[in-house]
Design a protein around this motif. Structure first.
Motif, mmCIF file in Angstrom:
data_model
loop_
_atom_site.group_PDB
_atom_site.id
_atom_site.type_symbol
_atom_site.label_atom_id
_atom_site.label_comp_id
_atom_site.label_asym_id
_atom_site.label_seq_id
_atom_site.Cartn_x
_atom_site.Cartn_y
_atom_site.Cartn_z
ATOM 1 N N MET A 196 -11.201 -6.140 1.048
ATOM 2 C CA MET A 196 -11.704 -7.486 0.735
ATOM 3 C C MET A 196 -10.949 -8.545 1.543
ATOM 4 S SD MET A 196 -14.137 -7.238 -1.585
ATOM 5 C CE MET A 196 -14.623 -5.744 -0.752
ATOM 6 N N LEU A 197 -9.619 -8.427 1.597
ATOM 7 C CA LEU A 197 -8.822 -9.408 2.331
ATOM 8 C C LEU A 197 -9.125 -9.362 3.823
ATOM 9 C CD1 LEU A 197 -5.448 -9.086 0.419
ATOM 10 C CD2 LEU A 197 -6.917 -11.120 0.511
ATOM 11 N N LYS A 198 -9.312 -8.160 4.375
ATOM 12 C CA LYS A 198 -9.651 -8.038 5.798
ATOM 13 C C LYS A 198 -11.004 -8.667 6.087
ATOM 14 C CE LYS A 198 -6.814 -4.038 6.838
ATOM 15 N NZ LYS A 198 -6.734 -2.605 7.039
ATOM 16 N N GLU A 199 -11.986 -8.438 5.215
ATOM 17 C CA GLU A 199 -13.310 -9.036 5.394
ATOM 18 C C GLU A 199 -13.223 -10.552 5.305
ATOM 19 O OE1 GLU A 199 -16.044 -7.361 2.553
ATOM 20 O OE2 GLU A 199 -15.995 -5.374 3.504
ATOM 21 N N MET A 200 -12.481 -11.041 4.327
ATOM 22 C CA MET A 200 -12.372 -12.480 4.129
ATOM 23 C C MET A 200 -11.598 -13.143 5.270
ATOM 24 S SD MET A 200 -11.848 -12.442 0.012
ATOM 25 C CE MET A 200 -11.985 -14.210 -0.283
ATOM 26 N N GLU A 201 -10.636 -12.419 5.823
ATOM 27 C CA GLU A 201 -9.911 -12.918 6.992
ATOM 28 C C GLU A 201 -10.856 -12.976 8.196
ATOM 29 O OE1 GLU A 201 -5.848 -12.020 9.558
ATOM 30 O OE2 GLU A 201 -6.577 -10.496 8.179
ATOM 31 N N ALA A 202 -11.645 -11.929 8.394
ATOM 32 C CA ALA A 202 -12.609 -11.890 9.505
ATOM 33 C C ALA A 202 -13.657 -12.995 9.373
ATOM 34 C CB ALA A 202 -13.278 -10.519 9.572
ATOM 35 N N ASP A 203 -14.009 -13.347 8.124
ATOM 36 C CA ASP A 203 -14.993 -14.404 7.879
ATOM 37 C C ASP A 203 -14.387 -15.804 7.932
ATOM 38 O OD1 ASP A 203 -17.095 -12.590 7.574
ATOM 39 O OD2 ASP A 203 -16.782 -12.409 5.406
ATOM 40 N N GLY A 204 -13.081 -15.880 8.154
ATOM 41 C CA GLY A 204 -12.428 -17.171 8.278
ATOM 42 C C GLY A 204 -12.125 -17.863 6.971
ATOM 43 N N LEU A 205 -12.101 -17.108 5.868
ATOM 44 C CA LEU A 205 -11.836 -17.704 4.555
ATOM 45 C C LEU A 205 -10.371 -17.593 4.145
ATOM 46 C CD1 LEU A 205 -14.924 -16.324 2.586
ATOM 47 C CD2 LEU A 205 -14.686 -18.527 3.757
ATOM 48 N N PHE A 233 0.501 -9.687 -1.221
ATOM 49 C CA PHE A 233 -0.485 -8.682 -1.588
ATOM 50 C C PHE A 233 -0.289 -8.191 -3.023
ATOM 51 C CE2 PHE A 233 -2.362 -4.519 -1.873
ATOM 52 C CZ PHE A 233 -3.536 -4.619 -1.143
ATOM 53 N N ASN A 234 0.937 -7.776 -3.351
ATOM 54 C CA ASN A 234 1.198 -7.225 -4.688
ATOM 55 C C ASN A 234 0.991 -8.258 -5.793
ATOM 56 O OD1 ASN A 234 1.702 -4.667 -3.741
ATOM 57 N ND2 ASN A 234 3.920 -4.997 -3.576
ATOM 58 N N GLU A 235 1.328 -9.514 -5.529
ATOM 59 C CA GLU A 235 1.093 -10.579 -6.511
ATOM 60 C C GLU A 235 -0.397 -10.730 -6.784
ATOM 61 O OE1 GLU A 235 4.264 -14.102 -5.875
ATOM 62 O OE2 GLU A 235 2.992 -13.694 -4.134
ATOM 63 N N LEU A 236 -1.161 -10.705 -5.713
ATOM 64 C CA LEU A 236 -2.604 -10.826 -5.832
ATOM 65 C C LEU A 236 -3.181 -9.643 -6.601
ATOM 66 C CD1 LEU A 236 -4.883 -12.715 -5.035
ATOM 67 C CD2 LEU A 236 -4.912 -11.647 -2.777
ATOM 68 N N GLN A 237 -2.726 -8.458 -6.276
ATOM 69 C CA GLN A 237 -3.207 -7.251 -6.959
ATOM 70 C C GLN A 237 -2.867 -7.298 -8.452
ATOM 71 O OE1 GLN A 237 -1.607 -3.496 -5.537
ATOM 72 N NE2 GLN A 237 -3.501 -2.442 -6.069
ATOM 73 N N SER A 280 -8.113 -1.847 -6.862
ATOM 74 C CA SER A 280 -7.274 -0.837 -6.210
ATOM 75 C C SER A 280 -6.662 -1.415 -4.936
ATOM 76 C CB SER A 280 -8.103 0.403 -5.855
ATOM 77 O OG SER A 280 -8.991 0.116 -4.797
ATOM 78 N N PHE A 281 -5.621 -0.767 -4.461
ATOM 79 C CA PHE A 281 -4.955 -1.160 -3.217
ATOM 80 C C PHE A 281 -5.969 -1.201 -2.080
ATOM 81 C CE2 PHE A 281 -2.898 -0.260 0.770
ATOM 82 C CZ PHE A 281 -1.751 -1.038 0.745
ATOM 83 N N LYS A 282 -6.760 -0.138 -1.953
ATOM 84 C CA LYS A 282 -7.726 -0.028 -0.859
ATOM 85 C C LYS A 282 -8.786 -1.121 -0.937
ATOM 86 C CE LYS A 282 -10.981 2.979 1.459
ATOM 87 N NZ LYS A 282 -11.616 4.250 1.569
ATOM 88 N N TYR A 309 -15.059 -8.874 -6.287
ATOM 89 C CA TYR A 309 -13.714 -9.454 -6.250
ATOM 90 C C TYR A 309 -13.516 -10.676 -5.363
ATOM 91 C CZ TYR A 309 -12.309 -5.177 -8.615
ATOM 92 O OH TYR A 309 -12.184 -4.153 -9.511
ATOM 93 N N LYS A 310 -14.406 -10.960 -4.454
ATOM 94 C CA LYS A 310 -14.130 -12.026 -3.487
ATOM 95 C C LYS A 310 -13.952 -13.394 -4.143
ATOM 96 C CE LYS A 310 -15.829 -9.858 0.665
ATOM 97 N NZ LYS A 310 -16.777 -9.913 1.786
ATOM 98 N N MET A 311 -14.778 -13.727 -5.112
ATOM 99 C CA MET A 311 -14.604 -15.018 -5.771
ATOM 100 C C MET A 311 -13.324 -15.044 -6.609
ATOM 101 S SD MET A 311 -18.285 -16.693 -6.563
ATOM 102 C CE MET A 311 -18.929 -15.448 -7.638
ATOM 103 N N VAL A 312 -12.936 -13.903 -7.142
ATOM 104 C CA VAL A 312 -11.686 -13.826 -7.903
ATOM 105 C C VAL A 312 -10.499 -14.034 -6.963
ATOM 106 C CG1 VAL A 312 -10.252 -12.353 -9.369
ATOM 107 C CG2 VAL A 312 -12.738 -12.315 -9.620
ATOM 108 N N ILE A 313 -10.566 -13.440 -5.782
ATOM 109 C CA ILE A 313 -9.514 -13.637 -4.777
ATOM 110 C C ILE A 313 -9.441 -15.112 -4.390
ATOM 111 C CG2 ILE A 313 -8.822 -13.136 -2.400
ATOM 112 C CD1 ILE A 313 -10.063 -10.273 -2.878
ATOM 113 N N LEU A 314 -10.598 -15.724 -4.146
ATOM 114 C CA LEU A 314 -10.627 -17.156 -3.823
ATOM 115 C C LEU A 314 -10.002 -17.979 -4.946
ATOM 116 C CD1 LEU A 314 -14.220 -17.495 -2.323
ATOM 117 C CD2 LEU A 314 -12.061 -17.744 -1.077
ATOM 118 N N TYR A 315 -10.341 -17.630 -6.183
ATOM 119 C CA TYR A 315 -9.797 -18.339 -7.343
ATOM 120 C C TYR A 315 -8.263 -18.287 -7.341
ATOM 121 C CZ TYR A 315 -8.328 -19.206 -12.134
ATOM 122 O OH TYR A 315 -7.674 -19.686 -13.237
#
Length: 126
Positions: free
Chosen positions: A62-71, A44-48, A55-57, A28-34
């Motif tokens: 994914m968002l927490k990891e991407m936030e931690a990675d500075g993306l 959050f709900n718009e993205l989902q 899933s919500f979880k 999902y990470k590239m889809v989130i970036l897209y």
């Protein structure tokens, strides 16, 4: 161009390619970036809803990891009910040329495979 990333005997995780994969790999990470690149800011709900099959979880992780990675930037807006918005950081935006190149490659190759499929019905996509 790819020659600079491929080093004989190097562990994948020790290369720039491996590092990039560690940040954007997975389902999902590239889809989130897209979606964040496409819409600039999303809740959050718009993205989902846009992703559909996540899933919500999983989205939360994914968002927490991407936030931690500075993306991805997470902005809390103090109101009732609380509002949280996500957007790409400058670092996340710097990945857009990579995604654009993948899109370009996909368009070129999808078309050529479709043409081959028309010429030879035994070739099938997906």
């Amino acid at each position: 161009m790819m020659d600079s990333c491929v080093r004989t005997g190097a562990q994948l995780k020790e290369t720039g390619f491996g590092y990039t994969l560690s940040l954007i790999g997975g389902k999902y990470k590239m889809v989130i970036l897209y979606w964040l690149a496409e819409t600039k800011v999303m809740r959050f709900n718009e993205l989902q809803r846009s992703i559909g099959s996540i899933s919500f979880k999983t989205l939360s992780v994914m968002l927490k990891e991407m936030e931690a990675d500075g993306l991805v930037d997470r902005k809390e807006i103090p109101q009732i009910p609380p509002k949280v918005e996500y957007s790409l950081t400058e670092r996340g935006q710097s990945l857009m040329p990579v995604l654009d190149m993948m899109c370009h490659w996909g368009e070129q190759n999808r078309t050529s495979v479709l043409e081959e499929q028309e010429e030879s019905p035994s070739i099938r996509i997906g």
